[in-house]
Structures are given as C-alpha cells and as structure tokens.
Design a protein around this motif. Structure first.
Motif, PDB file in Angstrom:
ATOM      1  N   GLU A 167       0.490  -1.196  -0.256  1.00 35.85           N
ATOM      2  CA  GLU A 167       0.428  -0.204  -0.286  1.00 35.85           C
ATOM      3  C   GLU A 167       0.583   1.489   0.490  1.00 35.85           C
ATOM      4  OE1 GLU A 167      -2.295  -0.061   3.355  1.00 35.85           O
ATOM      5  OE2 GLU A 167      -0.620   0.290   5.116  1.00 35.85           O
ATOM      6  N   ALA A 168       0.268   2.278  -0.649  1.00 38.46           N
ATOM      7  CA  ALA A 168       0.784   3.869  -0.821  1.00 38.46           C
ATOM      8  C   ALA A 168      -0.146   3.885  -0.145  1.00 38.46           C
ATOM      9  CB  ALA A 168       1.105   4.172  -1.935  1.00 38.46           C
ATOM     10  N   CYS A 169       0.517   5.003   1.789  1.00 39.81           N
ATOM     11  CA  CYS A 169      -0.474   5.821   2.581  1.00 39.81           C
ATOM     12  C   CYS A 169       0.119   7.361   1.937  1.00 39.81           C
ATOM     13  CB  CYS A 169      -0.031   5.220   3.868  1.00 39.81           C
ATOM     14  SG  CYS A 169      -0.689   3.700   4.440  1.00 39.81           S
ATOM     15  N   LEU A 170      -0.828   7.742   1.580  1.00 40.38           N
ATOM     16  CA  LEU A 170      -0.894   9.419   1.277  1.00 40.38           C
ATOM     17  C   LEU A 170      -1.487  10.003   2.738  1.00 40.38           C
ATOM     18  CD1 LEU A 170      -0.358   8.094  -1.451  1.00 40.38           C
ATOM     19  CD2 LEU A 170      -1.223  10.297  -2.228  1.00 40.38           C
ATOM     20  N   LYS A 171      -0.674  10.820   3.916  1.00 42.20           N
ATOM     21  CA  LYS A 171      -1.703  11.628   4.669  1.00 42.20           C
ATOM     22  C   LYS A 171      -1.970  12.875   4.198  1.00 42.20           C
ATOM     23  CE  LYS A 171      -0.368  12.925   9.347  1.00 42.20           C
ATOM     24  NZ  LYS A 171       0.371  13.403  10.606  1.00 42.20           N
ATOM     25  N   LEU A 172      -3.409  13.410   4.775  1.00 46.87           N
ATOM     26  CA  LEU A 172      -3.721  14.207   4.148  1.00 46.87           C
ATOM     27  C   LEU A 172      -4.025  15.307   4.648  1.00 46.87           C
ATOM     28  CD1 LEU A 172      -6.823  12.907   2.071  1.00 46.87           C
ATOM     29  CD2 LEU A 172      -4.270  13.086   1.444  1.00 46.87           C
ATOM     30  N   ASP A 173      -3.620  17.014   4.710  1.00 48.25           N
ATOM     31  CA  ASP A 173      -4.022  17.852   5.127  1.00 48.25           C
ATOM     32  C   ASP A 173      -5.068  18.811   4.977  1.00 48.25           C
ATOM     33  OD1 ASP A 173      -3.825  20.141   7.703  1.00 48.25           O
ATOM     34  OD2 ASP A 173      -1.419  20.602   6.477  1.00 48.25           O
ATOM     35  N   PHE A 174      -6.097  19.256   5.895  1.00 51.47           N
ATOM     36  CA  PHE A 174      -7.443  20.021   4.948  1.00 51.47           C
ATOM     37  C   PHE A 174      -7.452  20.845   5.496  1.00 51.47           C
ATOM     38  CE2 PHE A 174      -8.892  15.018   5.300  1.00 51.47           C
ATOM     39  CZ  PHE A 174      -8.816  14.691   3.984  1.00 51.47           C
ATOM     40  N   GLY A 175      -6.077  21.533   6.647  1.00 54.53           N
ATOM     41  CA  GLY A 175      -6.163  22.743   6.686  1.00 54.53           C
ATOM     42  C   GLY A 175      -6.364  22.893   8.327  1.00 54.53           C
ATOM     43  N   PRO A 176      -6.226  24.771   8.718  1.00 53.50           N
ATOM     44  CA  PRO A 176      -6.692  24.568  10.005  1.00 53.50           C
ATOM     45  C   PRO A 176      -7.684  24.492  10.620  1.00 53.50           C
ATOM     46  CG  PRO A 176      -5.111  26.540   8.945  1.00 53.50           C
ATOM     47  CD  PRO A 176      -5.598  25.522   7.943  1.00 53.50           C
ATOM     48  N   GLY A 177      -7.301  23.721  11.903  1.00 55.35           N
ATOM     49  CA  GLY A 177      -9.073  23.526  12.400  1.00 55.35           C
ATOM     50  C   GLY A 177      -9.776  22.459  12.260  1.00 55.35           C
ATOM     51  N   ARG A 178      -9.522  21.431  10.677  1.00 56.48           N
ATOM     52  CA  ARG A 178      -9.995  19.935  10.557  1.00 56.48           C
ATOM     53  C   ARG A 178      -8.750  19.337  10.939  1.00 56.48           C
ATOM     54  NH1 ARG A 178     -13.875  20.849   6.639  1.00 56.48           N
ATOM     55  NH2 ARG A 178     -14.308  22.720   6.300  1.00 56.48           N
ATOM     56  N   LEU A 179      -9.325  18.189  11.383  1.00 52.37           N
ATOM     57  CA  LEU A 179      -8.759  16.713  11.072  1.00 52.37           C
ATOM     58  C   LEU A 179      -8.047  16.020   9.619  1.00 52.37           C
ATOM     59  CD1 LEU A 179     -11.900  14.746  13.449  1.00 52.37           C
ATOM     60  CD2 LEU A 179      -9.267  16.031  14.311  1.00 52.37           C
ATOM     61  N   PRO A 180      -7.152  15.575  10.687  1.00 50.67           N
ATOM     62  CA  PRO A 180      -6.083  14.737   8.717  1.00 50.67           C
ATOM     63  C   PRO A 180      -7.031  14.182   8.050  1.00 50.67           C
ATOM     64  CG  PRO A 180      -5.218  13.778  10.924  1.00 50.67           C
ATOM     65  CD  PRO A 180      -6.592  14.244  11.647  1.00 50.67           C
ATOM     66  N   GLY A 181      -6.585  13.128   6.902  1.00 53.31           N
ATOM     67  CA  GLY A 181      -7.097  12.088   6.489  1.00 53.31           C
ATOM     68  C   GLY A 181      -5.963  11.521   5.841  1.00 53.31           C
TER      69      GLY A 181
END
Length: 245
Positions: free
Chosen positions: A194-208
C-alpha cells in the motif's frame, strides 16, 4: 627437361585481391576500427605471434576499456529506461488528477475515486480515511462505504507508525500490515502492499489518509521515489477542501 613449379589455382587472383583489400583498408580505416569482431581477431593474432612469454599491456588495457564501455552502455540503457518509466508515471498521475477533477458532487467524486481513478493508477483498492466523530451507522458513510472509511481522531498517525513513537511521514510505502480490516474490509487478505498519503485539510480540521492498495506485494516499497505521489496528494488535498468547505 625443364620442370614447371605448380601453382595454386587462385594464386594469380590472390595478389590483386590482397592489394585491393589493402587499399580499401588504408582509404577507410574506420571500416576495421569500428568492427569489434575484426579488431578482436587482429589483437588475438598479434598476441599469438608474440609468444606466451610476452605481456601485452596494451591488450590488457583494451580489455579493461571494453569492459568499462559495456558497463557504461548498461548504465545508459538503465537511465533511458528509468526516464521512460518516470515519464509514464507522470502521465498516469496527470490523467488521474484530470479525472478526479471532473465530478460536480462529492458522491460521484468518491465513486470515481474507487472506479476510473483507481483503474488509471492501476491499483486494486482506493480508500479515503477521514478522522471524524461521525458514527459508522451514519447513512452517508454506509452509502459510500466502498471508498470512504471513518475512524476516531488520532487513528491516522497510529496507522502510519503502527503504534510506534515516531513521526508519521507524509508518504508511506510498505507491505500491508496485519489487522487491516478497518481499512480494506472484505478486501483484507487480497491487498499486500500500500501507499499511504497523509492529507492535511487545513487549520482546524482533522487529517485524512488516502490509501492505494495493490495485490502485488512489490508494487509499493519503501525504497521507491515519492515525488509523484506527493504531487498527487497535494492536488487531492485541495480538491477535498472544496468538498469540505
């Protein structure tokens, strides 16, 4: 009585042929120098005439140069192959991004992610994991459960680090760890890398976390480059922010 010395049948034609060949070589020496087999035959004949007690340093040097040339040619072919592979990978990522930007609603976006985008990337599974307090029995989650996965806050880093006290990397390439039912569901056991790409949705939001899974255990390995996947993750983050706004 005079005796006539017999001659070979072709003796009269050999001299003109040899002279013609000699003139040809003198006028076009590259014809010989560019022919590796001919040069090897000439060098072998020279070594044979020199005797076994003569060390031919020039011949040794030529052998070493020939070996070095072979290695350089192999390297050259490897560089060209890597360049073509990188170009193909770039085109693949660009096509996936263009397809990902087509949908006009979030449901279609997610369905395309598990369909055409997955096919373009040539992976066997695409999962989007969102840290959220939404319960699993939420109708939206149930409706999009083939692609969308939810987990409690903090799960992304725990999954990426396998619970170890180390920083979570933005891109993680690895073989699939055990106990991945929460990610792959019914596909667990069929996905091996698998390739796991950590996602940052911006300030105040939980990651994905965007997870690309493959049946081939060698498709994603830690030693592989991650530039293209980092670019894809960046575009994906910006696309998701539009839906989360």
């Amino acid at each position: 009585m005079s005796t006539q010395i017999p001659t070979a049948p072709h003796s009269k034609t050999m001299a003109p042929l040899a002279e013609e060949l000699r003139e040809k070589i003198i006028s076009e020496p590259d014809m010989i120098l560019d022919d590796i087999d001919v040069m090897k035959a000439l060098i072998a004949a020279n070594e044979k005439s020199s005797g076994s007690n003569i060390v031919d340093l020039r011949g040794i040097a030529m052998d070493r140069l020939e070996n070095r040339l072979d290695r350089l040619e192999d390297t050259h072919r490897g560089v060209i192959a890597a360049a073509y592979e990188n170009l193909a990978g770039t085109n693949q990522i660009h096509r996936a991004i263009l397809r990902m930007m087509d949908p006009l609603d979030f449901e279609t976006f997610l369905r395309d992610l598990g369909g055409e985008v997955s096919d373009i990337l040539r992976v066997d599974s695409v999962k989007l994991l969102l840290e959220t307090k939404v319960e699993d029995d939420d109708p939206v989650v149930r409706k999009l459960g083939d692609v969308l996965v939810t987990a409690e806050p903090g799960f992304v880093d725990t999954y990426l680090t396998l619970g170890r006290n180390i920083p979570a990397r933005a891109i993680t390439l690895r073989q699939v760890a055990p106990d991945t039912d929460i990610i792959y569901g019914d596909e667990t056991g069929f996905i091996h890398s698998e390739a796991c790409l950590k996602l940052d949705f911006g300030p105040g939001r939980l990651p994905g976390l965007l997870i690309l899974g493959a049946e081939d255990p060698h498709m994603f390995k830690p030693a592989q480059g991650t530039d293209l996947l980092s670019f894809f993750a960046g575009v994906f983050e910006k696309t998701m922010r539009r839906w989360l706004a």
